[in-house]
Design a protein around this motif. Sequence first.
Motif, PDB file in Angstrom:
ATOM      1  N   LEU A 338       9.487  27.992  14.977  1.00 11.12           N
ATOM      2  CA  LEU A 338       8.227  27.765  14.260  1.00 11.12           C
ATOM      3  C   LEU A 338       7.976  28.896  13.250  1.00 11.12           C
ATOM      4  N   LEU A 339       8.185  30.137  13.681  1.00  9.28           N
ATOM      5  CA  LEU A 339       7.909  31.262  12.775  1.00  9.28           C
ATOM      6  C   LEU A 339       8.819  31.237  11.551  1.00  9.28           C
ATOM      7  N   THR A 340      10.103  30.943  11.753  1.00  9.12           N
ATOM      8  CA  THR A 340      11.002  30.930  10.584  1.00  9.12           C
ATOM      9  C   THR A 340      10.615  29.798   9.632  1.00  9.12           C
ATOM     10  N   GLN A 341      10.189  28.656  10.188  1.00  8.43           N
ATOM     11  CA  GLN A 341       9.778  27.548   9.312  1.00  8.43           C
ATOM     12  C   GLN A 341       8.495  27.913   8.559  1.00  8.43           C
ATOM     13  N   LEU A 342       7.553  28.492   9.273  1.00 11.58           N
ATOM     14  CA  LEU A 342       6.267  28.851   8.675  1.00 11.58           C
ATOM     15  C   LEU A 342       6.444  29.892   7.561  1.00 11.58           C
ATOM     16  N   MET A 343       7.368  30.804   7.779  1.00 11.87           N
ATOM     17  CA  MET A 343       7.544  31.890   6.808  1.00 11.87           C
ATOM     18  C   MET A 343       8.419  31.487   5.624  1.00 11.87           C
ATOM     19  N   ARG A 346      11.090  33.777   3.440  1.00 10.12           N
ATOM     20  CA  ARG A 346      10.968  35.135   4.010  1.00 10.12           C
ATOM     21  C   ARG A 346      11.426  35.159   5.466  1.00 10.12           C
ATOM     22  N   GLY A 347      11.276  34.024   6.128  1.00  5.45           N
ATOM     23  CA  GLY A 347      11.720  33.943   7.524  1.00  5.45           C
ATOM     24  C   GLY A 347      13.227  33.972   7.659  1.00  5.45           C
ATOM     25  N   LEU A 348      13.909  33.747   6.551  1.00 12.14           N
ATOM     26  CA  LEU A 348      15.375  33.747   6.602  1.00 12.14           C
ATOM     27  C   LEU A 348      15.966  35.081   6.182  1.00 12.14           C
ATOM     28  N   SER A 349      15.108  36.017   5.782  1.00 16.96           N
ATOM     29  CA  SER A 349      15.671  37.256   5.235  1.00 16.96           C
ATOM     30  C   SER A 349      16.426  38.016   6.318  1.00 16.96           C
TER      31      SER A 349
END
Length: 395
Positions: A338-343, A346-349
């Motif tokens: 959820l956090l990586t999708q929400l971000m 930037r969540g993939l950095s």
Amino acid sequence: MVDTKAWRAEVRAWLEANCPASMRLPITPEEMVWGGSQLRFGSEDQRLWFERMRERGWFAPDWPSAYGGGGLSAKQARIVEEEMLALGCRQPQFNLGVWMLGPVLLEVGTEAQKQQHLIPMMQGRVRWCQGFSEPNAGSDLASLRTAAVLDGQGHFVVNGSKIWTSYGDQGDWMYALVRTDPSANKQAGISFLLIDMKTPGITVKPIELISGKSSFCEVFFDNVRVPADQLVGQLHDGWTVAKKLLQHERSAMSKFSEGAAPSHDALAVALPYLYDQAGALREPVWRDRLAALLMDSHAFTLTHQRVKQEAMAGLPIQGPASIMKLVQTEQEVAKYELLTQLMGLRGLSWEGDAFSADEHAISRLLLLSKTYIISGGSSEIQLNIIAKRVLGLPG
Ligand SMILES: Cc1cc2nc3c(=O)[nH]c(=O)nc-3n(C[C@H](O)[C@H](O)[C@H](O)COP(=O)(O)OP(=O)(O)OC[C@H]3O[C@@H](n4cnc5c(N)ncnc54)[C@H](O)[C@@H]3O)c2cc1C
């Protein structure tokens, strides 16, 4: 009868006075202090916190003080855990010995084994690794083939290999499952041995992963002589001992949300992404998903507390340990997905300090969380155990 209120106040006062402020911040993998002959501290605060907790015996508050524990009742020990959690205190020592092997030795070890092994692990002098999995024995662990034969001179002679041994290159000792009776039924011919990793004939080979890093090793045994008094439990009855140990492993993994492993506070990470600069909600669907995640997490915490109370009352927890391990580790994965999708991007950095508290850590912790649903028995295996042992469904 324990005066719980007074005890809680005493514990809190001690922790406040003795746990340095930097040891109350969320932990990163680099900051985990692993006990063992290669014990290292990254800061003076780490050393202080380690030594103070060791002196109190609070690496394992409910173990007998004769073996380096705190000598507390289960109820008192639970209060220590709760107060550490409330103040955000880090685990001062990480050691598979303390989490998994120690409780098993306390239950079924000989007095000599307790004397030899419990105190060094409680002093953080010996690091343990786990030698269970083999190339063709992971989920189907009872298919393991590493052989141990009694030589008639007070030793087992061990030949074979283990795989996926976490930190096998840093382990001082290994607790291992070996086949002692090849003619018996799968589970019936296995024994549980304690092996000094310095014994001649042991070769440890790290396994390099695609990331270039690895904590995994292969361990090879070539006529390794292990004293017969390092057999835990009865000969050929190691499966019974292994089941006890796996129960402790699963219980330890179900404590990840209590600071036993690096993790983020989902709400704190998500909040800046939920609202725009004017403070307006960007997308209600994200808020709903986050709320559902937080509710699941709260429900898990409450259920976990209930299971602990049951364990303290002496009720069997083998089924619940599987449920807790399954739910906790799957929730960690759901959180990071959820956090990586929400971000978004930037969540993939990936750059920046690995596993630091900032957003760079998110994608790495997402990958780390995926390992939790495999280690200690995969989610599918936990589901099988729950179906069979908890729900009583046919095999
Ligand atoms: C981070 C990490 C640390 C580890 N550390 C250690 C360690 O220190 N020591 C050690 O001994 N081992 C360790 N392991 C190994 C771990 O115990 C095994 O990876 C795990 O038991 C799965 O076995 P396997 O990898 O052989 O997969 P397999 O058993 O081959 O399973 C492959 C897939 O098939 C599924 N599957 C298999 N059987 C069934 C079934 N009957 N029903 C439904 N689905 C099934 C599994 O769920 C999985 O998805 C570690 C693993 C990880 C990821």
